[in-house]
Scaffold this motif. Sequence first.
Motif, mmCIF file in Angstrom:
data_model
loop_
_atom_site.group_PDB
_atom_site.id
_atom_site.type_symbol
_atom_site.label_atom_id
_atom_site.label_comp_id
_atom_site.label_asym_id
_atom_site.label_seq_id
_atom_site.Cartn_x
_atom_site.Cartn_y
_atom_site.Cartn_z
ATOM 1 N N LEU A 1 -43.505 46.769 31.483
ATOM 2 C CA LEU A 1 -42.876 47.019 30.313
ATOM 3 C C LEU A 1 -43.636 46.076 29.053
ATOM 4 C CD1 LEU A 1 -39.133 46.850 31.189
ATOM 5 C CD2 LEU A 1 -40.552 48.913 30.464
ATOM 6 N N SER A 2 -44.043 44.905 29.457
ATOM 7 C CA SER A 2 -44.787 44.310 28.474
ATOM 8 C C SER A 2 -46.292 44.902 27.871
ATOM 9 C CB SER A 2 -45.227 42.856 28.848
ATOM 10 O OG SER A 2 -46.036 42.687 30.086
ATOM 11 N N GLN A 3 -46.824 45.360 29.108
ATOM 12 C CA GLN A 3 -48.209 46.044 29.046
ATOM 13 C C GLN A 3 -47.900 47.492 28.270
ATOM 14 O OE1 GLN A 3 -50.670 44.228 29.715
ATOM 15 N NE2 GLN A 3 -52.032 45.988 28.758
ATOM 16 N N VAL A 4 -46.760 47.987 28.253
ATOM 17 C CA VAL A 4 -46.619 49.261 27.457
ATOM 18 C C VAL A 4 -46.744 49.089 25.842
ATOM 19 C CG1 VAL A 4 -44.912 51.066 26.630
ATOM 20 C CG2 VAL A 4 -45.013 50.525 29.054
ATOM 21 N N LEU A 5 -46.213 47.986 25.422
ATOM 22 C CA LEU A 5 -46.428 47.144 24.085
ATOM 23 C C LEU A 5 -47.439 46.909 23.798
ATOM 24 C CD1 LEU A 5 -44.932 46.362 21.569
ATOM 25 C CD2 LEU A 5 -44.583 44.171 22.735
ATOM 26 N N MET A 6 -48.392 46.135 24.734
ATOM 27 C CA MET A 6 -49.790 45.725 24.490
ATOM 28 C C MET A 6 -50.692 46.742 24.269
ATOM 29 S SD MET A 6 -49.418 42.514 24.188
ATOM 30 C CE MET A 6 -47.993 41.344 24.659
ATOM 31 N N GLU A 7 -50.450 47.777 25.135
ATOM 32 C CA GLU A 7 -51.301 49.083 25.055
ATOM 33 C C GLU A 7 -51.343 49.791 23.675
ATOM 34 O OE1 GLU A 7 -53.920 49.974 26.895
ATOM 35 O OE2 GLU A 7 -53.913 48.583 28.249
ATOM 36 N N SER A 8 -49.955 49.657 23.242
ATOM 37 C CA SER A 8 -49.641 50.349 21.862
ATOM 38 C C SER A 8 -50.471 49.329 20.643
ATOM 39 C CB SER A 8 -48.369 50.351 21.595
ATOM 40 O OG SER A 8 -47.950 51.000 20.485
#
Length: 332
Positions: free
Chosen positions: A220-227
């Motif tokens: 979930l944190s990486q979903v945000l970071m990739e955005s």
Amino acid sequence: MFALAEDAPQTMFLGVRVYAWGLYCFFGAVLCLLAVMFHGREKMKKGTAALFGVLALPMALTLSRLLYCLFDARMRVFEGLSDGSVTWGEYFADVFGATLGGFSMFGALLGGVLAALLSARILKEDKWALLDAVACALMLFIAAERLGEGRLEDFGVSRPLNERTDWWGLFITHGEYDDCISTYMLESLTALAIFVLLEWRRSRLKRGDTFLTGALVFGLSQVLMESLRFDQHMRFSFVSMQQLFAMGCAVYALLVWAVRIRKRKIRTRLPLFAAVAVPAVIGAIILLEFMIDRSGISRLLLYMAYIAVLICPLVIGIRMRNTLAGTLSEGA
């Protein structure tokens, strides 16, 4: 097709000139292996960490490169293959070129997980116990690798900010014309925070829950970071392929917990909430990505909504994990 990265930042290490980013990856891999050794020094058979290391390195490198070549738009050379300007031999030489740039973080992580599963099978170890150890260890690799991305030009940074800022330079990349958020630094610190969280909770979690918690929180944190990232790495239009892989990690953890709840016939609606939340969250993320990319709405407000949306599956997942743990404790 691709030139050697002769202009990539290099440094000297033990009298040998190496790529600076590669050196960070090396130290990350060493930290990862040491962490697996530390976790398994009492509970696992001797040689488990060594076998994991022997298997993980080639598998992580191969899968990291393959996923990049499959899903990065710059590797789509079918037109060149069809008109004969590029031969299959030349294409595969570029795909497997050891010194050519282009790797996938989730390919490397998948290689590490598969190496852990194969090691557990060969040595007849408890796969979930080894995966728990590997989950903690991989966070150290991620932290080091992301930190190394700061040595690459225009990589691991956000879209240009609307105006110049005097914020602390650790989190801001000051360019010649624009300032950007140093997303690679946020990712590195996030991985370290997840490592601390998993280590802190590891002794209190049931077997396998450390790995699943890591998949949920990191995904979930990486979903945000990739955005936040805007380096066009493995991206098609406004869709990041690694963002899809990150969401897949979180969905996997939710699915495993939901299945366990159903198998144990625990009376709770959490699996239903998860089944409803996942498509709703994905739909909301797609809408937010479109708005971030093409609307004039404040990105700060949009990312606040983004975080609120991601908290929903996080809370559901943690509650399912705790429900399972509480039921097992009562049964004992």
